[in-house]
Design a protein around this motif. Structure first.
Motif, PDB file in Angstrom:
ATOM      1  N   TYR A 299       0.964  -1.126   0.016  1.00  0.00           N
ATOM      2  CA  TYR A 299      -0.061   0.017   0.084  1.00  0.00           C
ATOM      3  C   TYR A 299       0.821   1.336  -0.143  1.00  0.00           C
ATOM      4  O   TYR A 299       1.867   1.354   0.839  1.00  0.00           O
ATOM      5  CB  TYR A 299      -0.990  -0.021   1.149  1.00  0.00           C
ATOM      6  N   LEU A 300       0.759   2.218  -1.078  1.00  0.00           N
ATOM      7  CA  LEU A 300       1.162   3.320  -0.992  1.00  0.00           C
ATOM      8  C   LEU A 300       0.600   4.619  -0.674  1.00  0.00           C
ATOM      9  O   LEU A 300      -0.539   4.672  -0.889  1.00  0.00           O
ATOM     10  CB  LEU A 300       1.813   3.566  -2.512  1.00  0.00           C
ATOM     11  N   SER A 301       1.415   5.693   0.289  1.00  0.00           N
ATOM     12  CA  SER A 301       0.782   6.652   0.375  1.00  0.00           C
ATOM     13  C   SER A 301       1.155   7.630  -0.589  1.00  0.00           C
ATOM     14  O   SER A 301       1.934   7.266  -1.327  1.00  0.00           O
ATOM     15  CB  SER A 301       1.247   7.260   1.904  1.00  0.00           C
ATOM     16  N   PRO A 302       0.525   8.955  -0.569  1.00  0.00           N
ATOM     17  CA  PRO A 302       0.817   9.953  -1.707  1.00  0.00           C
ATOM     18  C   PRO A 302       2.314  10.144  -1.859  1.00  0.00           C
ATOM     19  O   PRO A 302       2.811  10.496  -2.902  1.00  0.00           O
ATOM     20  CB  PRO A 302       0.085  11.119  -1.435  1.00  0.00           C
ATOM     21  N   ALA A 303       2.826   9.974  -0.507  1.00  0.00           N
ATOM     22  CA  ALA A 303       4.247  10.490  -0.670  1.00  0.00           C
ATOM     23  C   ALA A 303       5.112   9.362  -1.163  1.00  0.00           C
ATOM     24  O   ALA A 303       6.397   9.652  -1.872  1.00  0.00           O
ATOM     25  CB  ALA A 303       4.836  10.649   0.830  1.00  0.00           C
ATOM     26  N   ASP A 304       4.732   8.227  -1.349  1.00  0.00           N
ATOM     27  CA  ASP A 304       5.502   7.238  -2.073  1.00  0.00           C
ATOM     28  C   ASP A 304       5.187   6.807  -3.477  1.00  0.00           C
ATOM     29  O   ASP A 304       5.758   5.997  -4.262  1.00  0.00           O
ATOM     30  CB  ASP A 304       5.453   5.795  -1.184  1.00  0.00           C
ATOM     31  N   ALA A 340      -7.029   3.171   5.015  1.00  0.00           N
ATOM     32  CA  ALA A 340      -6.223   4.269   5.788  1.00  0.00           C
ATOM     33  C   ALA A 340      -5.033   3.691   6.331  1.00  0.00           C
ATOM     34  O   ALA A 340      -5.160   2.498   7.020  1.00  0.00           O
ATOM     35  CB  ALA A 340      -6.990   4.631   6.995  1.00  0.00           C
ATOM     36  N   GLY A 341      -3.821   4.649   6.028  1.00  0.00           N
ATOM     37  CA  GLY A 341      -2.716   4.014   6.777  1.00  0.00           C
ATOM     38  C   GLY A 341      -2.380   4.631   8.154  1.00  0.00           C
ATOM     39  O   GLY A 341      -3.191   5.347   8.695  1.00  0.00           O
ATOM     40  N   ALA A 342      -1.068   3.953   8.625  1.00  0.00           N
ATOM     41  CA  ALA A 342      -0.877   4.265  10.199  1.00  0.00           C
ATOM     42  C   ALA A 342      -0.301   5.688  10.211  1.00  0.00           C
ATOM     43  O   ALA A 342      -0.226   6.304  11.222  1.00  0.00           O
ATOM     44  CB  ALA A 342       0.123   3.223  10.260  1.00  0.00           C
ATOM     45  N   GLN A 343       0.194   6.232   9.096  1.00  0.00           N
ATOM     46  CA  GLN A 343       0.860   7.671   8.911  1.00  0.00           C
ATOM     47  C   GLN A 343       0.141   8.686   8.057  1.00  0.00           C
ATOM     48  O   GLN A 343      -0.296   8.088   6.843  1.00  0.00           O
ATOM     49  CB  GLN A 343       2.293   7.444   8.679  1.00  0.00           C
ATOM     50  N   ALA A 344       0.142   9.656   8.204  1.00  0.00           N
ATOM     51  CA  ALA A 344      -0.418  10.823   7.566  1.00  0.00           C
ATOM     52  C   ALA A 344       0.601  11.168   6.695  1.00  0.00           C
ATOM     53  O   ALA A 344       1.801  11.195   7.065  1.00  0.00           O
ATOM     54  CB  ALA A 344      -0.956  11.883   8.209  1.00  0.00           C
ATOM     55  N   ALA A 345       0.192  11.810   5.738  1.00  0.00           N
ATOM     56  CA  ALA A 345       1.173  12.446   4.582  1.00  0.00           C
ATOM     57  C   ALA A 345       0.386  13.826   4.108  1.00  0.00           C
ATOM     58  O   ALA A 345      -0.821  13.979   4.084  1.00  0.00           O
ATOM     59  CB  ALA A 345       1.279  11.551   3.375  1.00  0.00           C
ATOM     60  N   ALA A 346       1.400  14.735   3.535  1.00  0.00           N
ATOM     61  CA  ALA A 346       0.767  16.062   3.485  1.00  0.00           C
ATOM     62  C   ALA A 346       1.854  16.635   2.325  1.00  0.00           C
ATOM     63  O   ALA A 346       2.943  16.049   2.069  1.00  0.00           O
ATOM     64  CB  ALA A 346       0.715  16.982   4.435  1.00  0.00           C
ATOM     65  N   ARG A 347       1.429  17.492   1.563  1.00  0.00           N
ATOM     66  CA  ARG A 347       2.312  18.290   0.669  1.00  0.00           C
ATOM     67  C   ARG A 347       2.292  19.798   0.715  1.00  0.00           C
ATOM     68  O   ARG A 347       1.308  20.431   0.923  1.00  0.00           O
ATOM     69  CB  ARG A 347       1.833  18.215  -0.889  1.00  0.00           C
ATOM     70  N   ALA A 348       3.534  20.367   0.728  1.00  0.00           N
ATOM     71  CA  ALA A 348       3.737  21.842   1.135  1.00  0.00           C
ATOM     72  C   ALA A 348       4.745  22.545   0.511  1.00  0.00           C
ATOM     73  O   ALA A 348       5.535  21.621   0.145  1.00  0.00           O
ATOM     74  CB  ALA A 348       3.656  21.887   2.675  1.00  0.00           C
ATOM     75  N   SER A 349       4.649  23.893   0.446  1.00  0.00           N
ATOM     76  CA  SER A 349       5.944  24.473  -0.009  1.00  0.00           C
ATOM     77  C   SER A 349       6.241  25.732   1.063  1.00  0.00           C
ATOM     78  O   SER A 349       5.539  25.893   1.964  1.00  0.00           O
ATOM     79  CB  SER A 349       5.491  25.282  -1.062  1.00  0.00           C
ATOM     80  N   HIS A 350       7.486  26.063   1.060  1.00  0.00           N
ATOM     81  CA  HIS A 350       7.939  26.892   2.076  1.00  0.00           C
ATOM     82  C   HIS A 350       9.084  27.960   1.531  1.00  0.00           C
ATOM     83  O   HIS A 350       9.786  27.472   0.513  1.00  0.00           O
ATOM     84  CB  HIS A 350       8.482  26.041   3.239  1.00  0.00           C
ATOM     85  N   ILE A 351       9.222  29.041   2.379  1.00  0.00           N
ATOM     86  CA  ILE A 351      10.400  29.858   2.180  1.00  0.00           C
ATOM     87  C   ILE A 351      10.990  30.110   3.373  1.00  0.00           C
ATOM     88  O   ILE A 351      10.360  30.618   4.333  1.00  0.00           O
ATOM     89  CB  ILE A 351       9.888  31.338   1.486  1.00  0.00           C
ATOM     90  N   LYS A 446      -3.354  17.235   4.806  1.00  0.00           N
ATOM     91  CA  LYS A 446      -2.854  15.679   5.667  1.00  0.00           C
ATOM     92  C   LYS A 446      -4.179  14.843   4.980  1.00  0.00           C
ATOM     93  O   LYS A 446      -5.184  14.967   5.061  1.00  0.00           O
ATOM     94  CB  LYS A 446      -2.622  15.617   6.857  1.00  0.00           C
ATOM     95  N   THR A 447      -3.470  13.406   4.751  1.00  0.00           N
ATOM     96  CA  THR A 447      -4.249  12.316   4.476  1.00  0.00           C
ATOM     97  C   THR A 447      -3.703  11.199   4.921  1.00  0.00           C
ATOM     98  O   THR A 447      -2.326  10.923   4.969  1.00  0.00           O
ATOM     99  CB  THR A 447      -4.660  12.338   3.060  1.00  0.00           C
ATOM    100  N   THR A 448      -4.472  10.323   5.275  1.00  0.00           N
ATOM    101  CA  THR A 448      -4.089   8.865   5.723  1.00  0.00           C
ATOM    102  C   THR A 448      -4.175   7.794   4.504  1.00  0.00           C
ATOM    103  O   THR A 448      -4.083   6.705   4.799  1.00  0.00           O
ATOM    104  CB  THR A 448      -4.449   8.341   7.215  1.00  0.00           C
ATOM    105  N   GLN A 449      -4.971   8.591   3.689  1.00  0.00           N
ATOM    106  CA  GLN A 449      -5.472   7.064   2.570  1.00  0.00           C
ATOM    107  C   GLN A 449      -4.217   6.673   2.031  1.00  0.00           C
ATOM    108  O   GLN A 449      -3.276   7.411   1.588  1.00  0.00           O
ATOM    109  CB  GLN A 449      -6.298   8.071   1.670  1.00  0.00           C
ATOM    110  N   THR A 450      -4.231   5.300   1.812  1.00  0.00           N
ATOM    111  CA  THR A 450      -3.327   4.607   1.144  1.00  0.00           C
ATOM    112  C   THR A 450      -3.846   3.800  -0.086  1.00  0.00           C
ATOM    113  O   THR A 450      -5.002   3.486   0.106  1.00  0.00           O
ATOM    114  CB  THR A 450      -2.157   3.763   2.016  1.00  0.00           C
ATOM    115  N   TYR A 451      -3.002   3.345  -0.891  1.00  0.00           N
ATOM    116  CA  TYR A 451      -3.702   2.812  -2.291  1.00  0.00           C
ATOM    117  C   TYR A 451      -2.838   1.352  -2.530  1.00  0.00           C
ATOM    118  O   TYR A 451      -1.490   1.395  -2.699  1.00  0.00           O
ATOM    119  CB  TYR A 451      -3.730   3.556  -3.442  1.00  0.00           C
ATOM    120  N   GLN A 452      -3.548   0.625  -2.834  1.00  0.00           N
ATOM    121  CA  GLN A 452      -2.821  -0.683  -3.354  1.00  0.00           C
ATOM    122  C   GLN A 452      -2.786  -0.689  -4.933  1.00  0.00           C
ATOM    123  O   GLN A 452      -3.810  -0.684  -5.430  1.00  0.00           O
ATOM    124  CB  GLN A 452      -3.228  -2.005  -2.744  1.00  0.00           C
TER     125      GLN A 452
END
Length: 709
Positions: A299-304, A340-351, A446-452
């Motif tokens: 199962y993959l989180s968006p980060a993977d 739902a996965g064990a860890q949350a993932a999110a996406r961000a930008s920063h300065i 943030k999301t904990t959703q994962t996909y196979q």
């Protein structure tokens, strides 16, 4: 079997221990690769050591033993890279056995049966035996278990028996090596006078003044260097210009890369698979039958996820996404399941705005700057443009984008801010972390959703027709090239290829520049012709070699034999040194024409002469603070009395005159015994390598392995 393997591993297959560290020096040379081929009719001599020929059969036996040891340790057959290492290991073992045995015989060194017995089952067991038969719980060595093991050895499988016999056979050479090395190491001696001189050189400090005229202040064009002068310099410094065999070539590569037609064919195939994939009843089996890569049901989180699939979020179960083309591969992705996965993932930008110091004032200034930038973005300024202009970390090139990341990958303060957000958009205030102040924009909450995900991947490979076309092009170029001139003319005429030069290729090299696995090209350059015929000469053009995904044609442009370097091979380097010698003569002559203080001499010479001061100069380092390595200048300074000037002399950076101001000797008494022990330990530590190199040099080694591998 496990016990034998333990003995093998702990003893480094016994061979590593045999030479007591010398293999560190023996294995550091060239790695030889390639298939085993025999040339030269009945010539089956791999090399010669101390006047003794090494026959191919003997070498192959040593190689086979090393190979079996590798298999036992690694649990697999050696690949081509490993075989190169093993051939080198086998050669060095033979070299060691022959060369050192002659030294052992001269000294009458022997190992008795009693010693061997003691090393296996006596009171002084070999370290590998001790470790293999030590209870890990108690740390106690059990000699009775060794005896029991030996008593039952003949009932064990043949491979166990062979392994132990190999280990046992190497005990005698190991003990001989220990005796020989210890004899020489015990001769290491440091006198009290040496210790005192060393200590004084390390702890006596001097302050001095010096006049320097750098070499670069004299124009290179004003000094002509001839080949005769270069040769004279080489003759005078032969020890510095010892070289091994080397070959120079020029070559071109014709890559075998997929054509537009090849890519279109793969695209057509992947389009057909996309339709079939949608209705496939068994996704993992479909992947197994149709993908170049194996099925992975994780199962993959968006980060993977791959970026192109991530851009399709949120994903639908049962849907096929793609095809996507990236890095020469077409990919299809089918979502099999979600949870739902064990860890949350999110996406961000920063300065990131870093403080320009550690003071409260610097911190306040960084915060104020971050707040000002944040207000500009709130007022309509583009976040990415502001990140490129003001960001201070590696994300400036991507407009501050950090991509997707899971919890636990960022510093706590940053994570708390990002994963505390419930929607996209700009956070209202800068966030402070140990790195500075961050202006943060949430691009995906943030999301904990994962996909196979089942992935079908097809790499875009050149077809046989494409490969044949590249080969024909290489053959055409080969047909136009008969010598160096025609090779260069043919390359110059074809604008699609580029000539590359490789100098000083070693006899045992595996690669040529960035051509990996180029052993066949190296062997050709050294006169080994796989198709028979005359040996390679300067001006010869090679056959067409297939190396990786390209065809290679080369011409031999130069050769260098073991010995002293010739003028051509070291001309740029030595020309600079000779030029400095000639410049030094000019500078010294002009300095000698003036008298007086350093300042007066410098004034008479001109603006290129500088007078400087150096403090805390140590004789033992040979360094002048602020100038660098100048051992002669340091030595001269310590040989003069304070206030006494040296004559002008040639240094590393230029011509110098030194004048010591003061010398401070150590105020505490030297512990001569401790210094002697320190120096003795240093010299003894170098003994293994020096012994090996000395014996090897004396053995007059001739290595002909290139003919066979």
């Amino acid at each position: 079997m496990a016990l034998i393997n333990t003995i093998r591993e702990k003893s480094g297959w016994a061979v590593g221990a045999i030479i007591i560290g010398l293999l560190l020096f023996m294995l550091g040379g060239d790695f030889l690769y390639g298939r085993n081929s025999l040339f030269g009719g009945n010539d089956r001599v791999v090399g010669e050591v101390a006047g003794e020929k090494v026959e191919y059969e003997d070498f192959n036996a040593a190689l086979e033993q090393a190979k079996q040891g590798f298999i036992a340790q690694q649990g697999r057959q050696p690949d081509e890279n490993a075989m190169g290492y093993l051939r080198d290991q086998a050669w060095n073992q033979i070299l060691y056995r022959i060369a050192f045995q002659k030294e052992f015989d001269k000294l009458g060194l022997k190992v008795s049966d009693e010693e061997l017995t003691d090393m296996v089952q006596g009171e002084n067991p070999h370290p590998s035996i001790r470790q293999a038969f030590t209870d890990p719980q108690t740390g106690q060595f059990d000699r009775m278990k060794v005896i029991e093991y030996l008593r039952n050895l003949d009932k064990m499988p043949p491979q166990n028996q062979d392994a132990f016999r190999s280990f046992e056979a190497n005990l005698s050479p190991e003990r001989l090596a220990i005796k020989y090395n210890n004899l020489i190491k015990q001769s290491t001696y440091v006198t009290s006078a040496e210790a005192k001189r060393f200590d004084e050189a390390q702890n006596t400090k001097a302050s001095l003044r010096y006049l320097l005229v750098p070499y670069f202040t004299v124009s290179d064009s004003s000094v002509k260097v001839t080949d005769e002068q270069i040769q004279a310099y080489i003759d005078k410094n032969k020890g510095r210009y010892k070289v091994e065999d080397g070959r120079d070539i020029e070559y071109v590569t014709i890559p075998v890369s997929a054509s537009v037609e090849d890519s279109a064919a793969v695209r057509k195939n992947i389009d057909e698979l996309a339709t079939q994939f949608t209705t496939a009843p068994n996704d993992s089996l479909f992947v197994k039958l149709n993908s170049d890569q194996p099925f992975n049901g994780a199962y993959l989180s968006p980060a993977d996820m791959p970026e192109k699939l991530r851009n399709q979020l949120p994903l639908q179960v049962g849907k096929v996404y793609g095809p996507f083309a990236e890095n020469g591969t077409y990919s299809l992705f089918k979502v099999m399941n979600q949870k739902a996965g064990a860890q949350a993932a999110a996406r961000a930008s920063h300065i990131l705005i870093k403080p320009e110091g550690t003071t409260p004032e610097a911190d306040a200034a960084a915060k104020a700057k971050a707040t000002d930038i944040l207000n500009k973005i709130k007022g309509g300024a583009d976040f990415a443009a502001m990140a490129r202009q003001y960001g201070t970390d590696g994300t400036t090139a991507t407009g501050g984008d950090l991509g997707w990341f899971q919890e636990g990958r960022m510093v706590p303060e940053f994570e708390k801010a990002v994963f505390g957000a419930t929607s996209t958009g700009l956070l209202p205030a800068p966030v402070k972390t140990s790195f500075g102040y961050h202006i943060i924009k949430i691009t995906a909450p943030k999301t904990t959703q994962t996909y196979q995900v089942a992935a079908v991947q097809k790499s875009i490979q050149p077809t046989d027709a494409t490969r044949d076309a590249a080969y024909q092009k290489a053959q055409q170029l080969k047909g136009e090239a008969a010598d160096i001139k025609s090779f260069r003319d043919a390359v110059a005429k074809d604008k699609s290829v580029q000539k590359v030069e490789a100098k000083g290729i070693g006899r045992g090299d595996q690669s040529v520049n960035n051509l990996q696995g180029a052993r066949q090209l190296v062997r050709w350059a050294y006169g080994v012709n796989p198709e028979g015929g005359a040996e390679t000469k300067i001006g010869d053009v090679s056959e067409v070699f297939e190396i990786g995904d390209q065809y290679v044609i080369a011409v031999l442009t130069g050769e260098r034999n073991k010995g002293t370097a010739d003028v051509a091979s070291v001309k740029p380097e030595v020309s600079a040194l000779v030029r400095n010698d000639l410049k030094a003569e000019q500078i010294i002559k002009k300095l000698n024409a003036s008298k007086g203080t350093l300042e007066q001499i410098a004034q008479a010479y001109g603006s290129n002469a500088q007078v400087k001061t150096a403090d805390n100069v140590t004789l033992g380092t040979g360094l002048l603070p602020g100038l660098g390595n100048e051992p002669l200048a340091v030595g001269k300074a310590f040989g003069l009395k304070p206030g006494q000037k040296s004559a002008p002399f040639q240094g590393e950076q230029g011509v110098l005159i030194v004048e010591p101001v003061s010398v401070q000797k150590p105020t505490t008494n030297t512990d001569v015994k401790a210094v002697r022990q320190q120096l003795t330990a240093q010299r003894t530590a170098r003994a293994d390598g020096l012994i090996y190199e000395a014996v090897k040099a004396h053995a007059n080694v001739k290595d002909n392995r290139t003919k066979f591998f």
